[in-house]
Design a protein around this motif. Structure first.
Motif, short mmCIF file in Angstrom:
data_model
loop_
_atom_site.label_atom_id
_atom_site.label_comp_id
_atom_site.label_asym_id
_atom_site.label_seq_id
_atom_site.Cartn_x
_atom_site.Cartn_y
_atom_site.Cartn_z
N PRO A 128 -17.24 -2.17 -15.66
CA PRO A 128 -16.18 -1.97 -14.68
C PRO A 128 -15.49 -3.29 -14.34
N VAL A 129 -14.18 -3.27 -14.28
CA VAL A 129 -13.38 -4.43 -13.88
C VAL A 129 -12.71 -4.09 -12.56
N ILE A 130 -13.10 -4.81 -11.53
CA ILE A 130 -12.58 -4.53 -10.18
C ILE A 130 -11.54 -5.59 -9.83
N ILE A 131 -10.32 -5.13 -9.61
CA ILE A 131 -9.22 -6.02 -9.23
C ILE A 131 -8.88 -5.75 -7.77
N ALA A 132 -9.19 -6.70 -6.89
CA ALA A 132 -8.80 -6.63 -5.48
C ALA A 132 -7.74 -7.70 -5.27
N ALA A 133 -6.49 -7.28 -5.08
CA ALA A 133 -5.39 -8.24 -5.04
C ALA A 133 -4.24 -7.70 -4.19
N ASN A 134 -3.35 -8.60 -3.83
CA ASN A 134 -2.21 -8.20 -3.02
C ASN A 134 -1.36 -7.16 -3.76
N SER A 135 -0.92 -6.18 -3.00
CA SER A 135 -0.18 -5.05 -3.56
C SER A 135 1.14 -4.89 -2.84
N ASP A 136 2.23 -4.78 -3.60
CA ASP A 136 3.53 -4.50 -2.99
C ASP A 136 3.52 -3.15 -2.30
N ALA A 137 2.83 -2.20 -2.88
CA ALA A 137 2.75 -0.86 -2.30
C ALA A 137 2.07 -0.90 -0.94
N ALA A 138 1.01 -1.68 -0.81
CA ALA A 138 0.30 -1.78 0.46
C ALA A 138 1.14 -2.48 1.52
N VAL A 139 1.93 -3.45 1.11
CA VAL A 139 2.79 -4.18 2.04
C VAL A 139 3.95 -3.31 2.51
N ASN A 140 4.51 -2.51 1.62
CA ASN A 140 5.73 -1.77 1.92
C ASN A 140 5.50 -0.39 2.52
N ASN A 141 4.24 0.02 2.65
CA ASN A 141 3.94 1.33 3.22
C ASN A 141 2.85 1.20 4.27
N SER A 142 3.11 1.76 5.45
CA SER A 142 2.16 1.66 6.56
C SER A 142 1.14 2.79 6.57
N ARG A 143 1.35 3.79 5.73
CA ARG A 143 0.43 4.92 5.69
C ARG A 143 0.50 5.56 4.30
N PRO A 144 -0.53 6.33 3.93
CA PRO A 144 -0.48 7.02 2.63
C PRO A 144 0.68 8.01 2.57
N CYS A 145 1.40 8.01 1.47
CA CYS A 145 2.52 8.92 1.28
C CYS A 145 2.80 8.99 -0.22
N ALA B 270 5.41 7.97 -1.88
CA ALA B 270 5.95 6.70 -2.39
C ALA B 270 4.83 5.68 -2.61
N TYR B 271 3.88 5.65 -1.68
CA TYR B 271 2.74 4.74 -1.82
C TYR B 271 1.91 5.10 -3.05
N ALA B 272 1.62 6.38 -3.21
CA ALA B 272 0.81 6.83 -4.35
C ALA B 272 1.49 6.48 -5.67
N GLU B 273 2.80 6.68 -5.74
CA GLU B 273 3.53 6.38 -6.97
C GLU B 273 3.51 4.88 -7.27
N SER B 274 3.71 4.06 -6.22
CA SER B 274 3.71 2.61 -6.42
C SER B 274 2.34 2.10 -6.84
N ILE B 275 1.29 2.63 -6.20
CA ILE B 275 -0.07 2.24 -6.56
C ILE B 275 -0.38 2.62 -8.00
N THR B 276 0.06 3.82 -8.40
CA THR B 276 -0.15 4.28 -9.78
C THR B 276 0.54 3.34 -10.77
N ASP B 277 1.76 2.93 -10.45
CA ASP B 277 2.50 2.01 -11.32
C ASP B 277 1.76 0.66 -11.44
N GLU B 278 1.26 0.16 -10.31
CA GLU B 278 0.55 -1.12 -10.32
C GLU B 278 -0.74 -1.01 -11.14
N MET B 279 -1.44 0.10 -10.97
CA MET B 279 -2.69 0.28 -11.71
C MET B 279 -2.43 0.46 -13.20
#
Length: 239
Positions: free
Chosen positions: A167-184, A186-195
């Motif tokens: 397993p490779v665990i990447i804990a790092a700054n995320s644009d999706a986390a910065v730009n969304n204050s709650r799960p939605c 848009a957040y899910a799509e951005s997180i998926t793109d980053e992953m």
């Protein structure tokens, strides 16, 4: 923070933990995580996150506490950040040998992870890792004798890799986390793109064709703030 005892204590210590000594156990765990004042470049937050995620979502079990093979000065050593076992159907199991990266930059994190994994799966490193881990295996976990045999010096490295997941665990700054204050959505799509971008980097390295890799992504709003908050609470337990 609630995972530091499970991360840092040995199985017999956890087994003998109760309401009368829980605070002492917390202090012991806090002291074993690290005692350095120079916390900003340390990666234990990523390692503890990896430990908690694998335990919670993949039902893994630690076979050797990471802190058991840190140096006496509490300095990091070149070893896998996570050594767990995952039990499958019947009497089968997987040995999970993980690499955790706790960075500001996702690109820097995955680049460093690739370099680490590439060095970890070469013959010299794996031989040394087997010598390091073998004596640390707890006798009270299921199939401990078979796990020790897999890590024995006479067992081939091919057998270890065949039974291992990395397993490779990447804990790092995320644009999706910065730009969304709650799960939605848009957040899910951005997180998926980053992953997907991270997985693409791992795949293009060629590692996914050699070993069984799992990518675990922990998106952060601010790595430095999280690290500082963790250090404050850790030092509070140590005092």
């Amino acid at each position: 923070m609630e995972w530091i005892t499970d991360y840092a204590l040995k199985s017999d210590e956890l087994r003998n933990t109760n309401h009368a000594n829980i605070y002492v156990r917390l202090q012991q765990a806090a002291s074993r995580v690290y005692i350095s004042e120079n916390y900003k470049r340390r990666g234990e937050v990523g390692e503890i996150a990896a430990h908690a995620i694998c335990r919670t979502f993949f039902d893994t079990m630690p076979v050797a506490a990471r802190v058991n093979y840190l140096s006496a000065s509490n300095d990091p050593v070149k070893a896998f950040d996570l050594v767990h076992v995952r039990y499958l159907e019947g009497d089968k199991f997987e040995l999970w040998l993980g690499e955790a990266k706790f960075f500001k930059s996702r690109d820097a994190a995955v680049k460093d992870a690739i370099a680490s994994i590439e060095s970890h799966v070469n013959a010299g490193f794996l031989k040394n890792e087997k010598l390091l881990l073998g004596p640390q295996i707890s006798d009270d976990i299921p199939h401990s004798d078979r796990i020790k045999a897999l890590l024995a010096s006479e067992t081939s490295l091919d057998a270890l890799i065949e039974n291992a997941v990395f397993p490779v665990i990447i804990a790092a700054n995320s644009d999706a986390a910065v730009n969304n204050s709650r799960p939605c959505d848009a957040y899910a799509e951005s997180i998926t793109d980053e992953m997907n971008a991270l997985w693409g980097r791992l795949a293009s390295s060629g590692l996914t064709k050699k070993i069984k890799l799992r990518l675990i992504y922990v998106p952060l709003a601010d790595k430095d703030k999280l690290n500082a908050a963790f250090d404050t609470r850790l030092k509070g337990l140590q005092n």
